[in-house]
Design an enzyme around this catalytic site. Structure first.
Site, PDB file in Angstrom:
ATOM      1  N   SER A   1     138.003  77.139  23.837  1.00  0.00           N
ATOM      2  CA  SER A   1     136.734  76.823  23.800  1.00  0.00           C
ATOM      3  C   SER A   1     136.384  76.915  22.186  1.00  0.00           C
ATOM      4  O   SER A   1     137.030  77.297  21.605  1.00  0.00           O
ATOM      5  CB  SER A   1     135.527  77.525  24.430  1.00  0.00           C
ATOM      6  OG  SER A   1     135.497  76.837  25.655  1.00  0.00           O
ATOM      7  N   VAL A   2     135.079  76.870  21.879  1.00  0.00           N
ATOM      8  CA  VAL A   2     134.841  76.724  20.563  1.00  0.00           C
ATOM      9  C   VAL A   2     133.280  76.944  20.566  1.00  0.00           C
ATOM     10  O   VAL A   2     132.639  76.749  21.258  1.00  0.00           O
ATOM     11  CB  VAL A   2     135.147  75.226  19.863  1.00  0.00           C
ATOM     12  CG1 VAL A   2     136.545  75.124  19.567  1.00  0.00           C
ATOM     13  CG2 VAL A   2     134.600  74.322  20.583  1.00  0.00           C
TER      14      VAL A   2
ATOM     15  N   SER B   1     134.600  80.596  14.396  1.00  0.00           N
ATOM     16  CA  SER B   1     135.867  80.313  14.759  1.00  0.00           C
ATOM     17  C   SER B   1     136.136  79.366  16.015  1.00  0.00           C
ATOM     18  O   SER B   1     135.119  79.504  17.040  1.00  0.00           O
ATOM     19  CB  SER B   1     136.804  81.570  14.880  1.00  0.00           C
ATOM     20  OG  SER B   1     136.400  82.066  15.885  1.00  0.00           O
ATOM     21  N   ASP B   2     137.236  78.735  16.203  1.00  0.00           N
ATOM     22  CA  ASP B   2     137.651  78.380  17.279  1.00  0.00           C
ATOM     23  C   ASP B   2     138.259  79.659  18.055  1.00  0.00           C
ATOM     24  O   ASP B   2     138.523  80.654  17.600  1.00  0.00           O
ATOM     25  CB  ASP B   2     138.878  77.223  17.290  1.00  0.00           C
ATOM     26  CG  ASP B   2     139.078  76.316  18.285  1.00  0.00           C
ATOM     27  OD1 ASP B   2     138.682  76.600  19.479  1.00  0.00           O
ATOM     28  OD2 ASP B   2     139.509  75.329  17.908  1.00  0.00           O
ATOM     29  N   TRP B   3     138.521  79.503  19.438  1.00  0.00           N
ATOM     30  CA  TRP B   3     138.618  80.545  20.298  1.00  0.00           C
ATOM     31  C   TRP B   3     139.998  81.124  20.005  1.00  0.00           C
ATOM     32  O   TRP B   3     140.959  80.451  20.069  1.00  0.00           O
ATOM     33  CB  TRP B   3     138.461  80.088  21.618  1.00  0.00           C
ATOM     34  CG  TRP B   3     137.165  80.274  22.371  1.00  0.00           C
ATOM     35  CD1 TRP B   3     136.760  81.049  23.331  1.00  0.00           C
ATOM     36  CD2 TRP B   3     135.829  80.063  21.673  1.00  0.00           C
ATOM     37  NE1 TRP B   3     135.395  81.063  23.736  1.00  0.00           N
ATOM     38  CE2 TRP B   3     134.622  80.193  22.636  1.00  0.00           C
ATOM     39  CE3 TRP B   3     135.427  79.414  20.714  1.00  0.00           C
ATOM     40  CZ2 TRP B   3     133.526  80.307  22.060  1.00  0.00           C
ATOM     41  CZ3 TRP B   3     134.092  78.972  20.501  1.00  0.00           C
ATOM     42  CH2 TRP B   3     133.191  79.598  21.466  1.00  0.00           C
TER      43      TRP B   3
END
Length: 753
Positions: free
Chosen positions: A9-10, A278-280
């Site tokens: 996720s993000v 951040s992206d995961w």
């Protein structure tokens, strides 16, 4: 090629004050002319600074760092003793994702987390309608607030560089101009609801293969002209509150610790005051990532206190690697965002709404304008129900649901109308539907290959699957019999969100599951067959285009997708969708593949440079199967009387192109007028033509409507490498008006002094 994975996720948050509206339709009027309108949000006010500074002065180092990283799967820590709540996020390109557990990807098992399933990005972009982009943003923004979220991880706006991209269905388009003109109203609409967008994935995140570590090499002019415009306008025009840092590296540095991209470009040049999330699991350092411009680290693979911006950051402060004052800068950004979206106890924060008929109608309106008519040679469409007694409906995709599936964010929804259900809802009772599934969606276990391989994400072992493409003989026979015994047939073929998925790029352009053979066999027994493709990215449709009389393209099109598609097939809606990307005849014709620069290994060089998508096909004289901007109608439109006010313009002026669109057919309908610009004898490399304006217009049958396209001369600029600025070249330009990149109706010349 396929991957079954666990979800990533993000998240995001950011900060900027946007004018809050009580009315969806009156406060911001979206102009369908996507050439020049600027949707300005209010600049950030710092009225909360004194209050925020007072809060920060009372926080311990541990409390501060708790706000800089995830303390659940989709939230950061609050601080009850000082009245600071958690910052709550949700994934959401297709709608607000269901609730999951705080410390794992397992569903929370709630019974109040149903949401509207909206058309995927491909569907929205195929509408070429900026008003619908605003509608989408506003509508999903209301649902985000109804679920008590502060940040929605949407929109996803990366350029479509390859037709194999696993997330092509989710992204908008291959063209930077169309991209930015859809992004801005989407962001404005969403943030009117006291919720932050998180625009993703910043930046140069154009493949899933090796996305966690691949080092992307792009020359500066290509970066500025192709891959950054939509991100820039999201910040400068729409005042986006947050941005998501991508997984990949850019010029040898991970994008969540890339000071050039996060500090120099995003903040210093564009004036971004929001938050970078951040992206995961996309963070790799503590001090460097924070100093490079990251604000919040999110992820999944380890205990939350072990995140780089958790205990390791505290340790870095204690040994003097970074000062607590530097930590305060990022905490302040987060608190400013929370005030901006009225998270800090405001009584007038919007409450939103979810799962409403109004939102299902929004999803329907987007879906109905997204359907692209590719071929209609024998006028099989629209279906004339007065002349038939039976229809064979064939294909697994007639019943396939796509709200959930694949690897990535989906939507838990109470309503997803399938194509078969749509026809059942719309056809008169006198017409019998003979259904046959035709093919099975089947996969074989592991099959390793270069394309589609993705690095491990945390502790998740990723398994690559391949399709089984042999037809089941019994099912084929059932489909042939259904077609033989019906007046006409409709085959629903294509793809789904298990086949096109985050974390895996496709291996080729071939239709899976033996569908080409199925379509050929059905056409042999019933030539009155309509082929409907459902997917998010191009496929090899050469044989089908040649042998079928009617070919339609639809998308993963939301809760009302089946009803919208049925209305188009039956003529209740005149198709008006246009392709947002080029469909090649073969994979090797696409620029990233023609230059052998996809997918790379540890690094990938964008060797096609500026010639992305139709720019390559037009400049290199490569014939596509279907061109960018292409889409037929049940009616016929004549574009004529194209003119400009004058021939000479200064660099500060706006060019107004006026023209008439006449509907000379038998149906009311919408046409998309497209403006492309060429610069003969340019002093720098340019594509043969570039989209610089478009407008979608409704014209009733037998009527003519005058259209004005606005083209600011500044849109003609190129990025000057030596000067590090945008430069408008003087001289003659050609303005081309048409309804696709390969169907130019009129051309005229102007001069820039």
């Amino acid at each position: 090629m396929h991957k079954k994975l666990v979800i990533l996720s993000v998240i995001a948050v950011t900060i900027s004050m946007l004018s809050c509206s009580n009315s969806k339709k009156t406060e911001i009027q979206m102009d369908e002319d996507a050439t020049s309108k600027s949707y300005q949000g209010n600049p950030i006010t710092h009225e909360f600074d004194e209050q925020i500074d007072a809060l920060i002065s009372q926080m311990t180092l541990e409390e501060k760092t708790g706000m800089l990283h995830g303390t659940s799967m989709f939230s950061t820590a609050g601080l009850e003793r000082l009245g600071v709540p958690e910052l709550k996020m949700a994934d959401g390109p297709l709608g607000v994702r269901e609730e999951i557990s705080r410390d794992s990807w397992a569903p929370a098992g709630s019974d109040d987390d149903f949401a509207t399933y909206y058309p995927a990005g491909g569907g929205l972009s195929a509408t070429w309608n900026t008003e619908l982009a605003y509608t989408f943003g506003f509508s999903v923004g209301e649902e985000t607030r109804a679920r008590d979220k502060d940040v929605l991880l949407s929109p996803a706006i990366n350029i479509i560089r390859t037709p194999l991209g696993g997330r092509t269905y989710e992204y908008f388009t291959e063209d930077p101009f169309l991209n930015k003109k859809l992004t801005v109203p989407f962001v404005v609409g969403m943030q009117e609801n006291d919720v932050a967008v998180c625009v993703k994935h910043y930046a140069a995140n154009n493949q899933e293969t090796n996305r966690d570590f691949v080092d992307v090499q792009i020359d500066e002019r290509t970066l500025r002209e192709i891959y950054l415009p939509a991100f820039k306008d999201a910040v400068v025009e729409a005042k986006a509150y947050s941005m998501m840092g991508a997984y990949n590296k850019f010029r040898a540095e991970y994008l969540c610790e890339n000071s050039y991209m996060l500090n120099e470009v995003l903040r210093d040049e564009w004036g971004f005051e929001g938050i970078v999330i951040s992206d995961w699991n996309a963070v790799h350092t503590s001090v460097k990532s924070l100093r490079s411009g990251l604000d919040i680290e999110m992820g999944t693979p380890k205990p939350f206190n072990e995140f780089y911006l958790a205990d390791p950051l505290i340790d870095s402060v204690k040994v003097g690697k970074i000062s607590e004052a530097e930590i305060d800068v990022h905490v302040k950004r987060i608190l400013q965002l929370m005030h901006t979206v009225k998270r800090m106890g405001s009584e007038d924060r919007k409450t939103g709404s979810i799962n409403t008929e109004a939102h299902f109608k929004d999803a329907y309106n987007i879906a109905k304008e997204s359907v692209v008519l590719l071929k209609n040679s024998n006028d099989l469409l629209p279906i004339n129900t007065s002349g038939i007694n039976s229809i064979a409906v064939i294909g697994n995709n007639a019943m396939k649901k796509n709200a959930l599936g694949g690897f990535g964010a989906g939507v838990k929804t109470k309503r997803e109308v399938t194509p078969l259900e749509g026809l059942q809802n719309r056809l008169p009772e006198s017409v019998t539907i003979n259904y046959a599934e035709g093919y099975l969606e089947r996969y074989a276990p592991k099959k390793k290959g270069a394309v589609g391989q993705v690095a491990e994400v945390g502790e998740v072992t990723q398994e690559q699957l391949t399709t089984i493409d042999e037809l089941d003989p019994k099912m084929l026979e059932e489909a042939i019999n259904a077609a033989k015994n019906s007046d006409m047939a409709v085959i629903f073929a294509g793809s789904n969100r298990d086949f096109e998925t985050e974390a895996s790029d496709r291996a080729d352009l071939e239709l899976p599951f033996g569908q080409v053979e199925l379509i050929e066999e059905v056409l042999k027994v019933n030539p009155n067959t309509i082929v409907v493709m459902i997917g998010g990215a191009p496929f090899d449709l050469g044989t089908i285009k040649q042998k079928s009389s009617a070919l339609v393209w639809s998308w993963f099109n939301g809760s009302e997708g089946g009803n919208a598609l049925a209305d188009v097939l039956l003529g209740n809606v005149n198709p008006s969708g246009k392709l947002p990307w080029t469909m090649p005849k073969k994979l090797e014709d696409s620029p990233a593949h023609a230059t052998n620069s996809f997918p790379g290994d540890m690094s990938v060089s964008y060797d096609e440079g500026l010639l992305v998508g139709y720019r390559w096909f037009d400049t290199k004289n490569v014939e596509p199967l279907y061109p960018f901007g292409y889409g037929l109608s049940y009616s016929t439109f004549d574009i004529k009387n194209v003119q400009v006010e004058k021939e000479d313009y200064t660099k500060s002026e706006t060019i107004y192109v006026t023209l008439d669109v006449e509907n000379i057919g038998e149906y009311d309908g919408k046409e998309v007028v497209q403006l492309y610009v060429s610069k003969p004898n340019s002093e720098v490399e340019r594509a043969t033509q570039e989209l610089k304006g478009f407008k979608k217009v409704l014209v009733e049958k037998g009527q003519t409507k005058t259209v004005t396209l606005e083209l600011p001369v500044k849109e003609l600029a190129y990025y000057h490498l030596e000067q590090k600025s945008w430069t408008i070249e003087s001289g003659n330009y050609s303005l081309k008006i048409g309804n696709s990149s390969r169907d130019i109706k009129n051309e005229l010349n102007i001069n820039i002094k």
